[in-house]
Design a protein around this motif. Structure first.
Motif, PDB file in Angstrom:
ATOM      1  N   VAL A  29      44.912  53.281  55.572  1.00 28.85           N
ATOM      2  CA  VAL A  29      44.826  51.825  55.557  1.00 28.85           C
ATOM      3  C   VAL A  29      44.721  51.313  56.987  1.00 28.85           C
ATOM      4  O   VAL A  29      45.149  51.987  57.936  1.00 28.85           O
ATOM      5  N   ALA A  30      44.165  50.141  57.117  1.00 28.36           N
ATOM      6  CA  ALA A  30      44.061  49.481  58.422  1.00 28.36           C
ATOM      7  C   ALA A  30      44.800  48.149  58.359  1.00 28.36           C
ATOM      8  O   ALA A  30      44.995  47.572  57.284  1.00 28.36           O
ATOM      9  N   ARG A  31      45.221  47.680  59.502  1.00 23.62           N
ATOM     10  CA  ARG A  31      45.899  46.393  59.566  1.00 23.62           C
ATOM     11  C   ARG A  31      45.019  45.317  58.925  1.00 23.62           C
ATOM     12  O   ARG A  31      43.848  45.166  59.268  1.00 23.62           O
ATOM     13  N   GLY A  32      45.592  44.562  57.973  1.00 25.31           N
ATOM     14  CA  GLY A  32      44.847  43.522  57.280  1.00 25.31           C
ATOM     15  C   GLY A  32      44.308  43.943  55.938  1.00 25.31           C
ATOM     16  O   GLY A  32      43.837  43.097  55.168  1.00 25.31           O
ATOM     17  N   ASP A  33      44.369  45.244  55.603  1.00 24.92           N
ATOM     18  CA  ASP A  33      43.922  45.694  54.285  1.00 24.92           C
ATOM     19  C   ASP A  33      44.881  45.202  53.208  1.00 24.92           C
ATOM     20  O   ASP A  33      46.100  45.214  53.388  1.00 24.92           O
ATOM     21  N   VAL A  34      44.339  44.778  52.065  1.00 20.51           N
ATOM     22  CA  VAL A  34      45.180  44.404  50.921  1.00 20.51           C
ATOM     23  C   VAL A  34      45.649  45.681  50.248  1.00 20.51           C
ATOM     24  O   VAL A  34      44.832  46.500  49.818  1.00 20.51           O
ATOM     25  N   VAL A  35      46.965  45.866  50.133  1.00 18.78           N
ATOM     26  CA  VAL A  35      47.507  47.115  49.596  1.00 18.78           C
ATOM     27  C   VAL A  35      48.298  46.916  48.313  1.00 18.78           C
ATOM     28  O   VAL A  35      48.602  47.888  47.615  1.00 18.78           O
ATOM     29  N   ALA A  36      48.655  45.676  47.970  1.00 19.30           N
ATOM     30  CA  ALA A  36      49.463  45.440  46.770  1.00 19.30           C
ATOM     31  C   ALA A  36      49.276  44.014  46.289  1.00 19.30           C
ATOM     32  O   ALA A  36      48.805  43.147  47.031  1.00 19.30           O
ATOM     33  N   VAL A  37      49.634  43.784  45.028  1.00 22.81           N
ATOM     34  CA  VAL A  37      49.674  42.441  44.462  1.00 22.81           C
ATOM     35  C   VAL A  37      51.120  42.126  44.135  1.00 22.81           C
ATOM     36  O   VAL A  37      51.790  42.895  43.442  1.00 22.81           O
ATOM     37  N   VAL A  38      51.620  41.002  44.653  1.00 18.89           N
ATOM     38  CA  VAL A  38      53.005  40.585  44.444  1.00 18.89           C
ATOM     39  C   VAL A  38      53.009  39.281  43.671  1.00 18.89           C
ATOM     40  O   VAL A  38      52.245  38.361  43.984  1.00 18.89           O
ATOM     41  N   GLU A  39      53.850  39.204  42.653  1.00 16.13           N
ATOM     42  CA  GLU A  39      53.985  37.972  41.877  1.00 16.13           C
ATOM     43  C   GLU A  39      55.222  37.220  42.335  1.00 16.13           C
ATOM     44  O   GLU A  39      56.317  37.777  42.405  1.00 16.13           O
ATOM     45  N   THR A  40      55.039  35.947  42.654  1.00 18.38           N
ATOM     46  CA  THR A  40      56.157  35.066  42.981  1.00 18.38           C
ATOM     47  C   THR A  40      56.404  34.149  41.787  1.00 18.38           C
ATOM     48  O   THR A  40      55.755  34.283  40.746  1.00 18.38           O
ATOM     49  N   ALA A  41      57.325  33.240  41.939  1.00 16.45           N
ATOM     50  CA  ALA A  41      57.596  32.307  40.847  1.00 16.45           C
ATOM     51  C   ALA A  41      56.401  31.411  40.557  1.00 16.45           C
ATOM     52  O   ALA A  41      56.284  30.862  39.468  1.00 16.45           O
ATOM     53  N   LYS A  42      55.494  31.255  41.535  1.00 15.34           N
ATOM     54  CA  LYS A  42      54.385  30.320  41.372  1.00 15.34           C
ATOM     55  C   LYS A  42      53.057  30.991  41.087  1.00 15.34           C
ATOM     56  O   LYS A  42      52.237  30.456  40.350  1.00 15.34           O
ATOM     57  N   SER A  43      52.782  32.152  41.695  1.00 16.26           N
ATOM     58  CA  SER A  43      51.461  32.751  41.535  1.00 16.26           C
ATOM     59  C   SER A  43      51.495  34.212  41.955  1.00 16.26           C
ATOM     60  O   SER A  43      52.501  34.709  42.449  1.00 16.26           O
ATOM     61  N   ALA A  44      50.360  34.880  41.713  1.00 17.67           N
ATOM     62  CA  ALA A  44      50.181  36.257  42.161  1.00 17.67           C
ATOM     63  C   ALA A  44      49.465  36.245  43.507  1.00 17.67           C
ATOM     64  O   ALA A  44      48.478  35.533  43.688  1.00 17.67           O
ATOM     65  N   ILE A  45      49.961  37.036  44.457  1.00 12.64           N
ATOM     66  CA  ILE A  45      49.440  37.031  45.825  1.00 12.64           C
ATOM     67  C   ILE A  45      49.013  38.440  46.211  1.00 12.64           C
ATOM     68  O   ILE A  45      49.738  39.416  45.974  1.00 12.64           O
ATOM     69  N   GLU A  46      47.825  38.560  46.812  1.00 12.70           N
ATOM     70  CA  GLU A  46      47.384  39.840  47.365  1.00 12.70           C
ATOM     71  C   GLU A  46      48.000  40.006  48.750  1.00 12.70           C
ATOM     72  O   GLU A  46      47.819  39.146  49.614  1.00 12.70           O
ATOM     73  N   VAL A  47      48.721  41.098  48.962  1.00 15.77           N
ATOM     74  CA  VAL A  47      49.501  41.281  50.182  1.00 15.77           C
ATOM     75  C   VAL A  47      48.832  42.319  51.081  1.00 15.77           C
ATOM     76  O   VAL A  47      48.480  43.413  50.633  1.00 15.77           O
ATOM     77  N   ARG A 373      44.472  34.856  43.272  1.00 15.20           N
ATOM     78  CA  ARG A 373      43.966  35.884  44.187  1.00 15.20           C
ATOM     79  C   ARG A 373      44.150  35.499  45.655  1.00 15.20           C
ATOM     80  O   ARG A 373      43.376  35.917  46.508  1.00 15.20           O
ATOM     81  N   LEU A 374      45.174  34.710  45.958  1.00 13.93           N
ATOM     82  CA  LEU A 374      45.454  34.400  47.356  1.00 13.93           C
ATOM     83  C   LEU A 374      46.050  35.596  48.060  1.00 13.93           C
ATOM     84  O   LEU A 374      46.712  36.443  47.442  1.00 13.93           O
ATOM     85  N   ARG A 375      45.857  35.672  49.369  1.00 16.81           N
ATOM     86  CA  ARG A 375      46.455  36.726  50.183  1.00 16.81           C
ATOM     87  C   ARG A 375      47.699  36.193  50.883  1.00 16.81           C
ATOM     88  O   ARG A 375      47.861  34.993  51.083  1.00 16.81           O
ATOM     89  N   ALA A 376      48.558  37.123  51.268  1.00 15.68           N
ATOM     90  CA  ALA A 376      49.824  36.729  51.886  1.00 15.68           C
ATOM     91  C   ALA A 376      49.591  35.910  53.143  1.00 15.68           C
ATOM     92  O   ALA A 376      50.291  34.928  53.398  1.00 15.68           O
ATOM     93  N   SER A 377      48.599  36.288  53.947  1.00 14.54           N
ATOM     94  CA  SER A 377      48.331  35.571  55.193  1.00 14.54           C
ATOM     95  C   SER A 377      47.856  34.146  54.932  1.00 14.54           C
ATOM     96  O   SER A 377      47.913  33.302  55.825  1.00 14.54           O
TER      97      SER A 377
END
Length: 464
Positions: A29-47, A373-377
């Protein structure tokens, strides 16, 4: 050895659920690669990960809820990232998408920089013919190769779980109950159920609405089940749909209660003449293709970003009983989600973007926020947030400051009003701009400067 931890995706987030891993042990992996999907109380985020190297161990199984800061994986850092000779350059997210769609990446021509394969390349590629047998329970040659490669003696449980077609993916029993085995199976019994291709938001909605994804016909690419498919199925089955998911509403309630309890708000408003801005926008749109045409919201967002740069006392956060100015203008904007609730993606360095770039980012982030499909950043704490309810017919909105921010700008609907200009009465398009601010960080004079700057900027749209 670096640790990849559960990120904080907002001031109201204390824990998150690891919905999906997009990498396996041994992947580079490289810095900035999406490696997981995390669900919060509001939405799912690509991390994304913040280290470059090789994934050593996955510490948390899919479906597990853990507090913010919990280590999720270990990444062995490397000086150089060299993909295997038989693997075209691609990200973990693209590799997982290719695996789900049964696309051979070696046969895909990358359209990205340096020949990198993008999401669009995979979506337009044809699936491997050998994988057509998956639907009758057999496994194609490519899948058999992956299974044999991953099933190594002594591998950790998470890695063993990902072998083959992953029919035994672990999920949290409280959020994703296993699909019951059908009794009308002509063979009398089934092997482990196949994974239903679906979006993270669709999976979340299916749990909330009690809809079995196996019974839903997907209308997305390749038969992917989308959130709208789940809602349609829920309506057809007579399932009651809550106005707003309970978890999302509870998270909003906690944060807004904290804001009104801790932040001494003050409010200002002004009326902005939009005639010059709209005339300039129409002239620009005549020169642009339909897909790239501007809307007033893009002009107003860019003007707010420039005003925030001019008034740094309102661009930052209240931390440890003191104001900390932000290093850049990270402009958040509220997006209403189709399933109810709000998301607040942000535009990094919004003051440096052109109006066209703001427009493109606005369309992209809004679509991905509503698609889960938002990302953490893209969800990191903005330095200032804008709420725009003009499309809902609201003429003015006085919002609640989103902590730890110290200000929120509200924009209403553009309406025609009689206005005196140079002693003559005429009808002009105007918009009401409001400011909600933290009195601990600033006073009315500072807030007035921001609104006055916003007004002046919109009178000179060519300089935005």
């Amino acid at each position: 050895m670096a640790e990849f931890t559960m990120p904080s995706l907002g001031a109201d987030m204390d824990e998150g659920t690891l919905s999906q891993w997009l990498v396996h042990p041994g992947d580079q992996v490289a810095r900035g690669d999406v490696v997981a999907v995390v669900e919060t109380a509001k939405s799912a985020i690509e991390v994304e990960c913040f280290e470059s190297g090789t994934v050593d161990t996955l510490l948390v199984d899919e479906g597990t809820t853990v507090p913010v800061g919990t280590p999720l994986a270990r990444i062995g850092t490397t000086v150089e990232r060299t993909p295997p000779a038989d693997r075209p350059p691609s990200t973990p997210l693209v590799r997982r998408l290719a695996e789900d769609r049964h696309v051979d990446l070696a046969a895909v021509h990358g359209s990205g920089p340096g020949g990198r394969i993008t999401r669009a390349d995979v979506e337009h590629a044809e699936p491997e013919p050998a994988q057509a047998s998956e639907h009758d329970g057999t496994v194609g040659p490519a899948e058999s190769t992956r299974t044999a490669t991953r099933r190594q003696p002594g591998a950790d449980p998470v890695r063993r779980q990902r072998s083959g077609s992953r029919p035994e993916k672990k999920t949290a029993p409280t959020t994703r109950p296993p699909r019951p085995v059908r009794t009308d199976d002509p063979a009398g019994e089934r092997q482990a159920p196949q994974r239903v291709r679906s979006s993270p938001l669709a999976r979340r909605l299916s749990t909330e609405l009690g809809v079995d994804l196996a019974e839903v016909t997907g209308t997305g690419r390749g038969g992917t089940v989308r959130a709208e498919d789940v809602r349609s199925a829920a309506g057809a089955e007579g399932v009651s749909r809550p106005a707003v998911p309970k978890a999302a509403r509870a998270a909003t309630a906690r944060l807004m209660s904290r804001s009104k309890r801790e932040i001494p708000h003050f409010y200002l408003s002004t009326t902005v003449d939009m005639a010059a801005a709209l005339e300039w926008m129409r002239a620009r749109n005549r020169e642009l293709p339909l897909s790239a045409r501007l809307v007033p919201a893009a002009l107003m967002l860019k003007a707010v970003a420039l005003a925030a740069r001019s008034v740094p006392e309102l661009n930052g956060h209240w931390v440890d009983d003191g104001f900390v100015p932000a290093d850049e203008v990270r402009l958040g904007f509220a997006v209403s989600l189709r399933g109810g609730g709000l998301a607040a993606p942000s535009l990094a360095r919004a003051d440096t973007l052109s109006v066209a770039e703001v427009m493109a980012a606005l369309k992209d982030l809004t679509a991905r926020a509503r698609g889960g499909r938002l990302r953490a950043s893209e969800t990191a704490d903005p330095s200032l947030t804008v709420t725009n309810l003009g499309d809902q017919g609201v003429e003015a909105v006085f919002g609640v400051v989103y902590p730890p921010q110290v200000a929120l700008v509200g924009l209403g609907r553009i309406v025609e009003r009689p206005v005196a200009v140079n002693g003559l009465l005429g009808v002009r398009p105007v918009v009401t701009a409001t400011l909600s601010a933290d009195h601990r960080a600033a006073d009315g004079t500072t807030g007035a400067r921001l609104l006055t700057t916003l007004d002046k900027l919109l009178q000179r749209p060519e300089e935005l």
